[in-house]
Scaffold this motif. Structure first.
Motif, PDB file in Angstrom:
ATOM      1  N   ARG A  23       0.822  -1.215   0.000  1.00  0.00           N
ATOM      2  CA  ARG A  23       0.000   0.000   0.000  1.00  0.00           C
ATOM      3  C   ARG A  23       0.854   1.261   0.000  1.00  0.00           C
ATOM      4  O   ARG A  23       0.342   2.356   0.063  1.00  0.00           O
ATOM      5  CB  ARG A  23      -0.929  -0.002   1.213  1.00  0.00           C
ATOM      6  CG  ARG A  23      -1.935  -1.124   1.170  1.00  0.00           C
ATOM      7  CD  ARG A  23      -2.967  -0.952   2.255  1.00  0.00           C
ATOM      8  NE  ARG A  23      -2.370  -0.777   3.547  1.00  0.00           N
ATOM      9  CZ  ARG A  23      -2.881  -0.014   4.500  1.00  0.00           C
ATOM     10  NH1 ARG A  23      -3.975   0.637   4.295  1.00  0.00           N
ATOM     11  NH2 ARG A  23      -2.290   0.076   5.663  1.00  0.00           N
ATOM     12  N   ASP A  24       2.148   1.098  -0.056  1.00  0.00           N
ATOM     13  CA  ASP A  24       3.053   2.244   0.004  1.00  0.00           C
ATOM     14  C   ASP A  24       3.937   2.208  -1.236  1.00  0.00           C
ATOM     15  O   ASP A  24       5.108   1.879  -1.161  1.00  0.00           O
ATOM     16  CB  ASP A  24       3.895   2.173   1.283  1.00  0.00           C
ATOM     17  CG  ASP A  24       4.550   3.516   1.588  1.00  0.00           C
ATOM     18  OD1 ASP A  24       4.233   4.486   0.887  1.00  0.00           O
ATOM     19  OD2 ASP A  24       5.374   3.574   2.504  1.00  0.00           O
ATOM     20  N   LYS A  25       3.338   2.532  -2.390  1.00  0.00           N
ATOM     21  CA  LYS A  25       4.022   2.378  -3.658  1.00  0.00           C
ATOM     22  C   LYS A  25       4.492   3.719  -4.198  1.00  0.00           C
ATOM     23  O   LYS A  25       3.812   4.726  -4.079  1.00  0.00           O
ATOM     24  CB  LYS A  25       3.093   1.706  -4.672  1.00  0.00           C
ATOM     25  CG  LYS A  25       2.712   0.279  -4.290  1.00  0.00           C
ATOM     26  CD  LYS A  25       1.732  -0.307  -5.277  1.00  0.00           C
ATOM     27  CE  LYS A  25       1.380  -1.739  -4.900  1.00  0.00           C
ATOM     28  NZ  LYS A  25       0.372  -2.314  -5.815  1.00  0.00           N
ATOM     29  N   LEU A  26       5.672   3.704  -4.811  1.00  0.00           N
ATOM     30  CA  LEU A  26       6.216   4.893  -5.447  1.00  0.00           C
ATOM     31  C   LEU A  26       6.219   4.692  -6.954  1.00  0.00           C
ATOM     32  O   LEU A  26       6.640   3.643  -7.452  1.00  0.00           O
ATOM     33  CB  LEU A  26       7.640   5.159  -4.954  1.00  0.00           C
ATOM     34  CG  LEU A  26       7.815   5.611  -3.507  1.00  0.00           C
ATOM     35  CD1 LEU A  26       9.289   5.775  -3.188  1.00  0.00           C
ATOM     36  CD2 LEU A  26       7.081   6.918  -3.253  1.00  0.00           C
ATOM     37  N   PHE A  27       5.768   5.674  -7.668  1.00  0.00           N
ATOM     38  CA  PHE A  27       5.734   5.639  -9.124  1.00  0.00           C
ATOM     39  C   PHE A  27       7.153   5.832  -9.659  1.00  0.00           C
ATOM     40  O   PHE A  27       7.827   6.805  -9.344  1.00  0.00           O
ATOM     41  CB  PHE A  27       4.792   6.751  -9.605  1.00  0.00           C
ATOM     42  CG  PHE A  27       4.639   6.837 -11.092  1.00  0.00           C
ATOM     43  CD1 PHE A  27       4.621   5.705 -11.875  1.00  0.00           C
ATOM     44  CD2 PHE A  27       4.467   8.068 -11.702  1.00  0.00           C
ATOM     45  CE1 PHE A  27       4.465   5.794 -13.248  1.00  0.00           C
ATOM     46  CE2 PHE A  27       4.298   8.176 -13.064  1.00  0.00           C
ATOM     47  CZ  PHE A  27       4.296   7.040 -13.845  1.00  0.00           C
ATOM     48  N   ASP A  28       7.616   4.906 -10.491  1.00  0.00           N
ATOM     49  CA  ASP A  28       8.962   4.972 -11.071  1.00  0.00           C
ATOM     50  C   ASP A  28       8.907   5.787 -12.358  1.00  0.00           C
ATOM     51  O   ASP A  28       9.080   5.273 -13.468  1.00  0.00           O
ATOM     52  CB  ASP A  28       9.481   3.547 -11.323  1.00  0.00           C
ATOM     53  CG  ASP A  28      10.947   3.526 -11.733  1.00  0.00           C
ATOM     54  OD1 ASP A  28      11.574   4.602 -11.733  1.00  0.00           O
ATOM     55  OD2 ASP A  28      11.452   2.431 -12.056  1.00  0.00           O
ATOM     56  N   ASP A  29       8.681   7.088 -12.221  1.00  0.00           N
ATOM     57  CA  ASP A  29       8.438   7.942 -13.378  1.00  0.00           C
ATOM     58  C   ASP A  29       9.680   8.208 -14.217  1.00  0.00           C
ATOM     59  O   ASP A  29       9.602   8.355 -15.444  1.00  0.00           O
ATOM     60  CB  ASP A  29       7.841   9.271 -12.924  1.00  0.00           C
ATOM     61  CG  ASP A  29       8.790  10.055 -12.023  1.00  0.00           C
ATOM     62  OD1 ASP A  29       9.195   9.513 -10.974  1.00  0.00           O
ATOM     63  OD2 ASP A  29       9.131  11.202 -12.367  1.00  0.00           O
ATOM     64  N   ILE A  30      10.839   8.285 -13.587  1.00  0.00           N
ATOM     65  CA  ILE A  30      12.075   8.580 -14.327  1.00  0.00           C
ATOM     66  C   ILE A  30      12.371   7.459 -15.319  1.00  0.00           C
ATOM     67  O   ILE A  30      12.667   7.709 -16.499  1.00  0.00           O
ATOM     68  CB  ILE A  30      13.257   8.757 -13.352  1.00  0.00           C
ATOM     69  CG1 ILE A  30      13.018   9.959 -12.425  1.00  0.00           C
ATOM     70  CG2 ILE A  30      14.565   8.923 -14.120  1.00  0.00           C
ATOM     71  CD1 ILE A  30      13.005  11.290 -13.121  1.00  0.00           C
ATOM     72  N   ASN A  31      12.279   6.232 -14.846  1.00  0.00           N
ATOM     73  CA  ASN A  31      12.521   5.075 -15.707  1.00  0.00           C
ATOM     74  C   ASN A  31      11.488   5.014 -16.833  1.00  0.00           C
ATOM     75  O   ASN A  31      11.819   4.769 -18.000  1.00  0.00           O
ATOM     76  CB  ASN A  31      12.481   3.805 -14.862  1.00  0.00           C
ATOM     77  CG  ASN A  31      12.929   2.581 -15.626  1.00  0.00           C
ATOM     78  OD1 ASN A  31      13.640   2.672 -16.625  1.00  0.00           O
ATOM     79  ND2 ASN A  31      12.506   1.419 -15.165  1.00  0.00           N
ATOM     80  N   LEU A  32      10.218   5.244 -16.483  1.00  0.00           N
ATOM     81  CA  LEU A  32       9.159   5.214 -17.485  1.00  0.00           C
ATOM     82  C   LEU A  32       9.388   6.280 -18.553  1.00  0.00           C
ATOM     83  O   LEU A  32       9.266   6.009 -19.758  1.00  0.00           O
ATOM     84  CB  LEU A  32       7.802   5.433 -16.820  1.00  0.00           C
ATOM     85  CG  LEU A  32       6.624   5.645 -17.779  1.00  0.00           C
ATOM     86  CD1 LEU A  32       6.387   4.420 -18.650  1.00  0.00           C
ATOM     87  CD2 LEU A  32       5.358   6.010 -17.003  1.00  0.00           C
ATOM     88  N   PHE A  33       9.724   7.496 -18.135  1.00  0.00           N
ATOM     89  CA  PHE A  33       9.891   8.586 -19.089  1.00  0.00           C
ATOM     90  C   PHE A  33      10.996   8.264 -20.096  1.00  0.00           C
ATOM     91  O   PHE A  33      10.863   8.583 -21.289  1.00  0.00           O
ATOM     92  CB  PHE A  33      10.206   9.890 -18.351  1.00  0.00           C
ATOM     93  CG  PHE A  33      10.163  11.104 -19.244  1.00  0.00           C
ATOM     94  CD1 PHE A  33       8.949  11.664 -19.600  1.00  0.00           C
ATOM     95  CD2 PHE A  33      11.327  11.666 -19.747  1.00  0.00           C
ATOM     96  CE1 PHE A  33       8.893  12.771 -20.440  1.00  0.00           C
ATOM     97  CE2 PHE A  33      11.284  12.774 -20.574  1.00  0.00           C
ATOM     98  CZ  PHE A  33      10.065  13.328 -20.921  1.00  0.00           C
ATOM     99  N   GLN A  34      12.037   7.596 -19.631  1.00  0.00           N
ATOM    100  CA  GLN A  34      13.117   7.223 -20.536  1.00  0.00           C
ATOM    101  C   GLN A  34      12.630   6.209 -21.578  1.00  0.00           C
ATOM    102  O   GLN A  34      12.970   6.301 -22.771  1.00  0.00           O
ATOM    103  CB  GLN A  34      14.296   6.640 -19.750  1.00  0.00           C
ATOM    104  CG  GLN A  34      15.582   6.513 -20.569  1.00  0.00           C
ATOM    105  CD  GLN A  34      16.045   7.856 -21.105  1.00  0.00           C
ATOM    106  OE1 GLN A  34      16.284   8.797 -20.351  1.00  0.00           O
ATOM    107  NE2 GLN A  34      16.132   7.965 -22.424  1.00  0.00           N
ATOM    108  N   HIS A  35      11.807   5.246 -21.151  1.00  0.00           N
ATOM    109  CA  HIS A  35      11.238   4.277 -22.101  1.00  0.00           C
ATOM    110  C   HIS A  35      10.333   4.969 -23.115  1.00  0.00           C
ATOM    111  O   HIS A  35      10.300   4.581 -24.298  1.00  0.00           O
ATOM    112  CB  HIS A  35      10.457   3.204 -21.348  1.00  0.00           C
ATOM    113  CG  HIS A  35      11.314   2.157 -20.695  1.00  0.00           C
ATOM    114  ND1 HIS A  35      12.040   1.237 -21.415  1.00  0.00           N
ATOM    115  CD2 HIS A  35      11.570   1.885 -19.391  1.00  0.00           C
ATOM    116  CE1 HIS A  35      12.698   0.442 -20.589  1.00  0.00           C
ATOM    117  NE2 HIS A  35      12.434   0.817 -19.345  1.00  0.00           N
ATOM    118  N   ILE A  36       9.591   5.982 -22.662  1.00  0.00           N
ATOM    119  CA  ILE A  36       8.723   6.726 -23.583  1.00  0.00           C
ATOM    120  C   ILE A  36       9.559   7.482 -24.610  1.00  0.00           C
ATOM    121  O   ILE A  36       9.270   7.467 -25.811  1.00  0.00           O
ATOM    122  CB  ILE A  36       7.815   7.694 -22.799  1.00  0.00           C
ATOM    123  CG1 ILE A  36       6.831   6.916 -21.923  1.00  0.00           C
ATOM    124  CG2 ILE A  36       7.059   8.611 -23.751  1.00  0.00           C
ATOM    125  CD1 ILE A  36       6.009   7.791 -20.997  1.00  0.00           C
TER     126      ILE A  36
END
Length: 821
Positions: A340-353
């Motif tokens: 229930r304590d999740k962090l969005f891995d946005d940096i990694n995702l943005f690189q894939h995008i």
């Protein structure tokens, strides 16, 4: 690309920790939702609005502080909101807080202020959210969206439903920011945050975005995370069932300039809702190439909701001609401590995008979306069905059934009655009792067929053999007939549990608290179909492995359920002690009612008899109960009978009703030693479309486990004085993604000793404190949770985080739940 916040600076950490301790000074003086008044005082010190060194007069301190802010142009806008809070703080505490700031180096405070301020805002919002329901948007979500936006110098940004103005904190002073927030306390803190970030060109108003949508200019970016539970239906938009999401999109299209862009976080249900107004809007957006990108976010990255969320990007630039970019971001998550304590891995995702990784990024042409009836759910465009097989509609036919008659009696089948096994999948109607059938939402089935669940995490395929007696099914169960000449029923049921079909189901289901599969989508599932003989061989091979795995599972469960009973005496005490206290408490109240109320009306009450021929009176019966309660209590302390937890009475039961009944018995037991607060969050259950919560377990042993926890609070946390402000709070938190319910039992009073670790608490024989017992209490709790396939944990709210409300300790009991449909 924007990177992580720079919060590893030692000074920032030190000063934030020092300020965090100051929040403790407000405990018990002001509500937790008003603790952010300290951020106003800190801002005043930084900007030299307040001088710490002259503050020593508790009599005039309140007016002096308020007047100082009112005379400063920047702060005069918010002081009216904070003034009542300031007046409520005891003068000595207010002086103590302000004077504590004099120990900070003001030059460094100014230099690092925005990071210090934001560090405290995020921590404070997380602490307050547990009690007020107000959460700040996760930093990673905001950063990801602003990375997508690619803001340029001199761009104008409009942010309706602005909250704490998180999007503005990624702007610089070449940008113009226009924001709106309707909650006055949220707006005040957001305004302080804009000042902390030294933004000069902003217009952040306290007003209703829907009633006062900005129509006075065109914007380069409109960005928003509107409230997920807000409806636009009651407002004057001229259409029925017009969603908030559609209102925002329509308004924004008129306010974007020729290259402008709208980026919003929406509930994922917007992508597939089929009410007329929303459907027509989505159709218009697709056919006119106005939707640029749709991104499905991981579940539970927003702390305040478990519903699926997505990012929708609408623009007029038509970056992808006749195509929409779909991005599957559901796997880009890091767990900090638990599910229930999740962090969005946005940096990694943005690189894939940026790299256009096709595993997560797909460009889908307009024709394909139209073929899918304008359904924009991301997962369906990532289904891998590139294999030889047949669609279910080619080998199955839907059975509509007939409507039930009024007052009809029969056997009603619900989802919970369906099977979930590849070897035991036949519906046994002898297990069903005849009952009155509802007149709506029910189909009468009078032929052999397969049944599958449309609202569940698995299909639960179940075969019904018709032998002259009909069944009645709810509208969330689908009945269909298969062509037995080319399909073996056993084989097909097994295939419904194989990964390649489950992956299709995952992509086709409508996300939400209860995943739902539409009938038409079910018949689009593709299955491999070898010859009948090969189907039989494959089934028997899988069935053999399945049975062997279940045998091993049963042996494992048996070993897990064994409990060492070397300490039977103590164990018996822990099983019975709580129930005895409940009986004793109830009995005392019965005597009190009889003595103080009933005897006034019936003076001869003590001499009443059950029968005139008997000699025993009511008074004698009461004395017998009193005597035997004392006797049983003594026996508990000396008994040596063997207790085996394998002797359980396992059943499905309504958790909310069970908790309510337990809380009532607890109030009797409390005897004014502590107050009992109950928070079942029943609105969440209603909002998520289910009728209740069930768990599978032994009610008696779970009740005894609760008693153990309460007994620990009585012994170790509470003072033994009447009306001393002690509290027990029982709160339910739901995780519908993983089908768990967490029961939090919290108490005020003394915290857990720092030396007492989790491992020592659950170790048999471990005890602590001046009222320490035999060390079986929490060990017993942990064992009961293991037996119920659950988990025990605890939170010490007075640890390093501090200030998290008045409850010092929370025992966390996580059970698998069954959603009642």
């Amino acid at each position: 690309m924007m990177k992580d916040r720079e919060i590893d600076n030692q000074y920032i950490n030190n000063i934030s920790s020092e300020i965090w301790r100051l929040f403790e000074n407000l405990r018990g003086s002001v509500p937790i939702e008003d603790y952010n008044v300290i951020l106003l005082l800190l801002s005043g010190i930084k900007d030299n609005v307040l001088d710490a060194y002259y503050v020593n007069d508790s009599y005039s301190i309140h007016n002096a502080v308020i007047k100082s802010f009112a005379q400063d142009f920047k702060y005069s806008k918010v002081i009216e909101i904070y003034a009542p809070i300031i007046k409520f703080i005891p003068g000595e505490k207010l002086i103590q807080v302000i004077n504590s700031f004099q120990y900070f180096d003001n030059s460094i405070l100014k230099e690092q202020f925005q990071e210090i301020f934001d560090t405290l805002v995020y921590k404070l919002s997380e602490a307050q959210g547990k009690y007020t329901g107000e959460y700040i948007q996760p930093y990673e979500i905001t950063r990801f969206i602003m990375n997508l936006a690619k803001i340029k110098a001199n761009d104008t940004i409009y942010n309706p439903f602005a909250g704490l103005a998180s999007y503005a904190t990624f702007l610089d002073n070449s940008n113009h920011y226009y924001g709106q927030e309707i909650n006055h306390k949220t707006w005040a803190l957001g305004y302080l945050r804009l000042l902390a970030h030294n933004l000069k060109d902003f217009d952040y108003k306290l007003e209703d975005s829907l009633e006062n949508w900005n129509r006075f200019g065109e914007f380069d970016l409109i960005v928003s995370t509107p409230p997920f539970n807000l409806r636009a239906n009651n407002r004057n938009y001229g259409r029925v069932n017009f969603s908030l999401e559609s209102v925002i999109i329509e308004h924004s299209l008129h306010q974007l300039n020729y290259s402008g862009e709208l980026i919003c976080v929406f509930p994922e249900s917007f992508l597939y809702k089929k009410n007329r107004s929303d459907f027509q809007l989505k159709k218009h957006l697709i056919e006119n190439n106005l939707i640029n990108t749709i991104i499905s976010l991981p579940n539970s990255v927003f702390k305040h909701t478990a519903i699926g969320t997505c990012v929708v990007i609408v623009n007029k630039k038509k970056a992808y001609k006749n195509k929409v970019r779909f991005i599957d971001a559901t796997s880009f998550v890091n767990s900090k401590t638990n599910n229930r304590d999740k962090l969005f891995d946005d940096i990694n995702l943005f690189q894939h995008i940026e790299d256009g990784n096709k595993k997560f990024v797909q460009l889908v042409d307009k024709e394909t979306i139209i073929e899918n009836d304008y359904n924009l759910l991301v997962s369906r465009y990532f289904i891998d069905d590139n294999f030889k097989g047949v669609r279910l509609h080619e080998i199955c036919s839907f059975i509509r059934g007939s409507r039930s008659e009024k007052d009809e009696i029969g056997k009603l089948v619900k989802i919970r009655n369906l099977k979930d096994s590849i070897v035991n999948f036949n519906l046994d109607i002898e297990e069903f009792e005849d009952k009155e059938i509802p007149s709506t939402g029910i189909s009468k089935i009078q032929q052999s067929c397969l049944l599958v669940a449309l609202r569940w995490r698995t299909l639960k395929p179940t075969y019904f053999e018709y032998n002259g007696e009909a069944i009645y099914i709810t509208n969330d169960i689908l009945a269909f007939k298969i062509d037995k000449k080319i399909v073996n029923i056993n084989y097909l049921i097994n295939e419904f549990n194989v990964d390649y079909v489950l992956n299709q189901l995952e992509g086709l289901r409508l996300t939400g608290i209860i995943p739902t599969l539409r009938k038409d989508d079910f018949f689009q599932i593709k299955v491999k179909l070898p010859s009948i003989e090969e189907q039989k061989k494959k089934y028997y091979s899988f069935a053999d492995k399945y049975i062997k795995s279940k045998v091993q599972e049963s042996e494992f469960d048996f070993n897990e359920k064994k409990i060492n009973v070397e300490d039977e005496n103590s164990f018996l005490r822990h099983q019975i002690a709580g129930s005895l206290k409940n009986i004793r408490g109830a009995f005392d109240f019965v005597k009190r009612i009889l003595d103080e109320q009933v005897k006034q009306q019936i003076p001869d009450l003590d001499n009443f008899k059950a029968d005139a021929r008997l000699e025993t009176t009511l008074s004698s019966y009461i004395n017998i109960i009193d005597r035997d309660l004392i006797s049983v209590n003594k026996a508990v302390n000396k008994a040596g009978d063997k207790i085996d937890l394998l002797d359980l009475n396992i059943e499905y039961f309504d958790l909310l009703l069970f908790i309510k009944e337990y809380a009532e018995s607890l109030k009797i037991r409390a005897k004014n030693l502590f107050a009992v607060i109950l928070d079942l969050d029943e609105n969440a259950i209603i909002e998520y479309g289910i009728s209740g919560i069930q768990i599978h377990g032994d009610k008696d042993i779970i009740r005894k486990m609760f008693d153990n926890i309460i007994e620990n609070a009585e012994k170790h946390a509470f003072t033994n004085s009447i009306n001393s402000g002690n509290k027990i709070k029982i709160e339910l938190q739901y995780d519908f993604e993983d089908d768990n319910v967490q029961i939090d039992i919290s108490n005020t009073g003394n915290p857990i000793p720092e030396s007492l670790t989790y491992n020592s608490m659950i170790r048999k024989g471990s005890s602590s404190g001046k009222n320490s017992g035999d060390g079986l209490g929490i060990w017993f709790v942990n064992e009961v949770m293991k037996i119920h396939k659950g988990k025990f944990g605890y939170t010490d709210e007075t640890g390093s985080e501090g200030i998290d409300g008045e409850y010092v300790t929370t025992m966390e009991l996580t059970f698998p739940l069954i959603q009642a449909l």
